[in-house]
Design a protein around this motif. Structure first.
Motif, short mmCIF file in Angstrom:
data_model
loop_
_atom_site.label_atom_id
_atom_site.label_comp_id
_atom_site.label_asym_id
_atom_site.label_seq_id
_atom_site.Cartn_x
_atom_site.Cartn_y
_atom_site.Cartn_z
N MET A 54 0.91 -1.23 0.05
CA MET A 54 -0.22 0.01 0.18
C MET A 54 0.89 1.12 0.06
O MET A 54 1.86 1.42 0.69
N ASN A 55 0.56 2.11 -0.67
CA ASN A 55 1.36 3.62 -0.73
C ASN A 55 0.55 4.67 -0.39
O ASN A 55 -0.50 5.09 -0.65
N GLN A 75 -2.14 12.43 -6.73
CA GLN A 75 -3.19 11.66 -7.38
C GLN A 75 -2.48 11.06 -8.53
O GLN A 75 -3.20 9.87 -8.97
N LYS A 76 -1.82 11.80 -9.32
CA LYS A 76 -1.17 11.17 -10.75
C LYS A 76 -0.34 10.32 -10.49
O LYS A 76 -0.33 8.97 -11.03
N GLN A 77 0.41 10.31 -9.21
CA GLN A 77 1.47 9.25 -8.99
C GLN A 77 0.57 7.72 -8.53
O GLN A 77 0.97 6.93 -8.52
N ASN A 78 -0.70 8.19 -7.82
CA ASN A 78 -1.37 7.08 -6.93
C ASN A 78 -2.99 7.24 -7.42
O ASN A 78 -3.64 7.57 -6.42
N PRO A 79 -3.27 6.89 -8.61
CA PRO A 79 -4.59 7.42 -9.11
C PRO A 79 -5.70 6.52 -8.17
O PRO A 79 -6.80 7.04 -8.14
N SER A 124 -5.43 0.56 -2.53
CA SER A 124 -4.14 0.67 -2.82
C SER A 124 -3.25 1.61 -2.35
O SER A 124 -2.13 1.47 -2.39
N GLY A 125 -3.88 2.81 -1.91
CA GLY A 125 -2.96 3.84 -1.23
C GLY A 125 -3.94 4.87 -0.53
O GLY A 125 -5.07 4.90 -0.79
#
Ligand code: ADE
Length: 249
Positions: free
Chosen positions: A1-2, A75-79, A105-106
């Motif tokens: 998880m990120n 949000q772009k890194q981790n949509p 997922s994050g």
């Protein structure tokens, strides 16, 4: 998880990643935690992140542009991540919410400072607001760390024993049973005999009873909210009868 932590004090978060289960989860790549400095998205020589409130009054408000820039980048890194604002006005954080987040997922954890965040950021870029309790902190960073801690230990494989998260407080609506370790006698108090018996059926019953009684004494609100099994009801009734015997002589 990120996890992404958006903060003007990223240095606060780094030491937290260096100890215990969190450190191991990072090393084993079960989680990643990146701190994003909101100031990096602020304009001008002084990279200002706050401003006076419209309408007057004391305190400062977090400017929308730097926050929006940092959030959009995360949000772009981790949509698929949930974007969470930490605020005392948010939904109270508890084990159910921790479990919900652990299935994602994050999480992008936005740490407010000063009097708060420009309302338009909350409306357009935040999925949910979370509070870690009815008190006001100087910023959301400690709350973000509380959430990372509670969520990480629910990710399968982060705790030593595979089932350790399932048997503990809140997971079944009850507080966890009492624990004992060596020595067998400490300050004149013995470990309950049944725990030395090796009889796992009896040990499980003792633990359920301990769990129910602790919840009744320390957090009756949890017991009132729980759908009790017939076995659990029977144990509580037994204690009720016992208390009646004592109080009625
Ligand atoms: N920021 C300030 N106080 C807070 C709280 N109680 N929970 C989450 N974030 C906060």
């Amino acid at each position: 998880m990120n996890f992404s932590v958006l903060t003007i004090f990223p240095e606060m978060v780094d030491p937290f990643l260096e100890y215990g289960i969190i450190r191991r989860a990072v090393e084993q790549q079960q989680i990643s935690v990146s701190s994003i400095n909101i100031r990096d998205y602020a304009e001008g020589r002084h990279r200002v992140t706050d401003d006076k409130p419209y309408g007057g009054g004391c305190g400062m408000v977090m400017k929308p542009e730097p926050l929006a820039g940092a959030i959009t980048h995360a949000q772009k890194q981790n949509p698929d991540a949930a974007t969470v604002l930490l605020t005392p006005q948010g939904k109270p954080f508890n084990q159910d919410l921790a479990r919900e987040l652990s299935a994602r997922s994050g999480a992008i954890l936005v740490c407010g400072r000063y009097e708060g965040v420009d309302e338009r950021v909350c409306h357009s870029l935040i999925d949910t607001e979370i509070s870690i309790g009815d008190y006001v902190l100087t910023g959301g960073e400690l709350a973000a760390m509380v959430i990372i801690d509670a969520v990480t230990r629910l990710i399968p494989g982060t705790l030593g024993g595979e089932d350790s998260a399932e048997k503990e407080s809140f997971e079944n609506g009850l507080l966890e049973h009492a624990h004992f370790t060596r020595p067998q006698t400490f300050n004149g108090q013995d470990v309950p005999e049944v725990l030395l018996s090796g009889n796992h059926g009896k040990i499980d019953s003792w633990r359920l009873e301990s769990s129910l009684m602790r919840t009744l004494l320390k957090r009756p609100d949890l017991l009132a909210a729980k759908a009790l099994s017939s076995r659990e009801k029977e144990i509580l009734k037994k204690w009720g009868r016992r208390i009646k015997e004592i109080t009625h002589g």
